[in-house]
Design an enzyme around this catalytic site. Structure first.
Site, mmCIF file in Angstrom:
data_model
loop_
_atom_site.group_PDB
_atom_site.id
_atom_site.type_symbol
_atom_site.label_atom_id
_atom_site.label_comp_id
_atom_site.label_asym_id
_atom_site.label_seq_id
_atom_site.Cartn_x
_atom_site.Cartn_y
_atom_site.Cartn_z
ATOM 1 N N LYS A 1 37.518 37.070 43.109
ATOM 2 C CA LYS A 1 37.569 38.025 41.987
ATOM 3 C C LYS A 1 38.895 37.872 41.233
ATOM 4 O O LYS A 1 38.933 37.892 40.004
ATOM 5 C CB LYS A 1 37.388 39.462 42.509
ATOM 6 N N GLN B 1 37.011 47.254 47.708
ATOM 7 C CA GLN B 1 36.103 46.292 48.340
ATOM 8 C C GLN B 1 35.402 46.947 49.537
ATOM 9 O O GLN B 1 36.034 47.575 50.378
ATOM 10 C CB GLN B 1 36.893 45.041 48.777
ATOM 11 N N ASP C 1 32.703 48.895 39.256
ATOM 12 C CA ASP C 1 31.594 48.571 40.158
ATOM 13 C C ASP C 1 30.336 49.363 39.789
ATOM 14 O O ASP C 1 29.235 49.022 40.213
ATOM 15 C CB ASP C 1 31.963 48.956 41.605
HETATM 16 N N1 GUN Z 1 31.027 44.315 48.871
HETATM 17 C C1 GUN Z 1 29.952 43.503 48.660
HETATM 18 N N2 GUN Z 1 29.591 43.515 47.357
HETATM 19 C C2 GUN Z 1 30.453 44.351 46.728
HETATM 20 C C3 GUN Z 1 30.587 44.761 45.374
HETATM 21 O O1 GUN Z 1 29.830 44.383 44.467
HETATM 22 N N3 GUN Z 1 31.613 45.644 45.130
HETATM 23 C C4 GUN Z 1 32.441 46.083 46.106
HETATM 24 N N4 GUN Z 1 33.392 46.952 45.763
HETATM 25 N N5 GUN Z 1 32.327 45.725 47.371
HETATM 26 C C5 GUN Z 1 31.346 44.858 47.681
#
Ligand code: GUN
Length: 285
Positions: free
Chosen positions: A53, A97, A120
């Site tokens: 990311k 996350q 998100d």
């Molecule tokens: N863990 C797995 N996929 C995601 C996501 O799209 N966002 C976040 N914050 N955590 C994740």
């Protein structure tokens, strides 16, 4: 029949090229979009996702910061960090996350993020806005799936879509987004006794359960579009999706590989939401 294999990297590259221009326009107004990521603990997969990311942010000129907290940190420590980021004008997007360690209440954490910075799309205000057809931020993975379907001109309206998975991150929002676009949607999950009863009727199948070979070629209609959101780590260290790719590709009309299908799109949609957040904030000023 041999399915068209979707190239998520190619579509991502094209979308990111346009994002660079949008970041350039913001920079002319002295605004640099900023994403803050909170990573709690040392889950190996989460470390990789977060690193990807951050790299993606760099690739389009978005600022990024990562706050790393120990696995045994208190819930209060995460909440305090969120409050600080909520009030930081240089931060347009905040992402915690997932998964979080068990002693931390995920709902409480996600609902502390300011909805305007919830890139998100997991805050209940943003989920509610999506349900009522007024979303600002769509959750990144299903948003990426919709972009892929549109890029490859897969018709959605009037078609039967089957979503396998009921998570807040993928299954539920995916079903809502397909419904919003006029699909007839069935939502299955890992407990559904006979998935093939549903999948054999489907024009579009999205798998998001994290289980190998949940969908095989004999379970789908010839020509169906198959979207594999699953990520499973094999014993030899390589990655595979939820779909038995070799058998599905001989029956489907359209299939996403793992890796290289949905994965790159998820991160691209995070960039989209972060840039959008910066654009909206700027517009309000
Ligand atoms: N863990 C797995 N996929 C995601 C996501 O799209 N966002 C976040 N914050 N955590 C994740």
């Amino acid at each position: 029949m041999s399915a068209k294999v979707v190239d998520g990297k190619l579509v991502s590259r094209e979308l990111r090229a346009r994002m660079k221009d949008r970041v350039g326009s913001l920079m002319l107004k002295d605004i640099k979009p900023g994403l803050a990521v909170i990573l709690v603990g040392d889950d190996a997969a989460s470390q990789v996702y977060v690193r990807n990311k951050i790299r993606a942010c760099d690739s389009v000129g978005v600022n990024s910061t990562v706050k790393r907290l120990a696995t045994d940190c208190s819930e209060k420590a995460v909440l305090n960090e969120l409050i600080r980021l909520n009030n930081d004008p240089g931060i347009n997007g905040i992402l915690v996350q997932l998964p979080l360690p068990k002693h931390i209440d995920e709902h409480k954490i996600l609902e502390t993020i300011r909805p305007e910075k919830d890139v998100d799309g997991f805050h209940k205000v943003n989920v509610g806005a999506m349900v009522t057809g007024n979303a600002t931020f769509y959750p990144c993975t299903p948003h990426g799936v919709m972009k892929l379907l549109d890029y490859y001109n897969v018709r959605i309206e009037g078609r039967h879509a089957v979503v396998i998975g009921r998570s807040n991150i993928v299954g539920k929002p995916m079903a809502l987004m397909l419904l919003e676009r006029g699909a007839t949607v069935s939502i299955c999950n890992s407990k559904t006794p006979d998935l093939s009863i549903f999948t054999r009727q489907a024009d579009i199948v999205v798998t998001a359960v994290g289980k190998l070979n949940v969908l095989e070629g004999g379970m789908i209609k010839p020509g169906a579009a198959v979207i594999d959101v699953g990520i499973n780590r094999l014993k030899n260290g390589s990655l595979a999706g939820d779909v038995d790719y070799e058998s599905v590709r001989t029956v489907a009309g359209f299939v996403t590989p793992v890796p290289g299908g949905v994965g790159p799109m998820t991160i691209t949609m995070l960039l989209e939401n972060t840039i959008r957040s910066a654009e909206i904030t700027n517009f309000r000023r």
